[in-house]
Design a protein around this motif. Structure first.
Motif, short mmCIF file in Angstrom:
data_model
loop_
_atom_site.label_atom_id
_atom_site.label_comp_id
_atom_site.label_asym_id
_atom_site.label_seq_id
_atom_site.Cartn_x
_atom_site.Cartn_y
_atom_site.Cartn_z
N ARG A 10 0.85 -1.18 0.00
CA ARG A 10 0.00 0.00 0.00
C ARG A 10 0.88 1.23 0.00
NH1 ARG A 10 -4.24 0.79 4.87
NH2 ARG A 10 -4.87 2.88 4.34
N ASN A 11 0.51 2.21 -0.79
CA ASN A 11 1.21 3.49 -0.84
C ASN A 11 0.14 4.54 -1.12
OD1 ASN A 11 2.65 5.78 -1.42
ND2 ASN A 11 4.17 4.76 -2.68
N GLU A 12 -0.41 5.11 -0.06
CA GLU A 12 -1.50 6.07 -0.19
C GLU A 12 -1.21 7.31 0.63
OE1 GLU A 12 -4.80 2.49 -0.44
OE2 GLU A 12 -4.88 3.90 1.23
N HIS B 5 -2.31 12.27 6.21
CA HIS B 5 -2.25 10.82 6.33
C HIS B 5 -1.36 10.22 5.24
CE1 HIS B 5 -5.67 10.77 9.11
NE2 HIS B 5 -6.21 11.68 8.33
N ALA C 6 -0.16 6.21 4.33
CA ALA C 6 -0.23 4.79 4.68
C ALA C 6 0.69 4.02 3.75
CB ALA C 6 -1.66 4.28 4.54
N SER D 75 2.64 0.17 3.29
CA SER D 75 2.90 -1.21 3.72
C SER D 75 3.62 -1.90 2.58
CB SER D 75 1.61 -1.94 4.09
OG SER D 75 0.76 -2.05 2.98
#
Length: 135
Positions: free
Chosen positions: A6-8, A103, A105, A107
């Motif tokens: 995840r890359n948000e 924010h 995020a 992973s």
């Protein structure tokens, strides 16, 4: 076993300057500007933002702006030594809502063991190198 990656990024802040041409890649022109993003501590972050030319008309001057995208990094080897450069890559821009929003995020896969350390002022920091694949 499937590894979730995840890359948000979701930020809201105020542009500090007008976007300036950065570079061209595969026929797409990219622009860079700095976004001031408030923090709960009261001290704002100043974050570099990169966006494709197609998003330029959506920047509302000096009004708050909400950005969705990804965190990108590269090793800048110009000059003495190598320096890791982190940038927010904007994929969508919308007018700001007035809500505090900062924010990120991520992973992925750890590339090496985390390093836990304390600063001279006693703040705890953990350095990690994380691989987050992207298309």
């Amino acid at each position: 076993m499937t590894t979730q990656t995840r890359n948000e990024v979701l930020l809201e802040g105020t542009p500090l300057d007008a976007p300036q041409f950065s570079h061209e890649n595969h026929g797409t022109r990219f622009y860079r500007f700095f976004l001031e993003v408030p923090r709960l501590s009261g001290t704002p972050d100043t974050l570099p933002v990169l966006l494709p030319e197609v998003l330029l008309p959506q920047i509302p001057g000096d009004s708050p702006l909400q950005i969705r995208g990804q965190l990108r990094s590269f090793n800048n080897r110009s000059g003495v030594g190598s320096r890791l450069v982190l940038t927010v890559y904007a994929q969508t821009l919308t007018p700001g809502t007035g809500e505090l929003c900062n924010h990120i995020a991520l992973s992925g896969s750890l590339c090496k063991a985390p390093i836990f350390r304390r600063t001279p002022l006693g703040r705890s920091i953990c350095d990690v190198m994380l691989a987050v694949p992207r298309r």
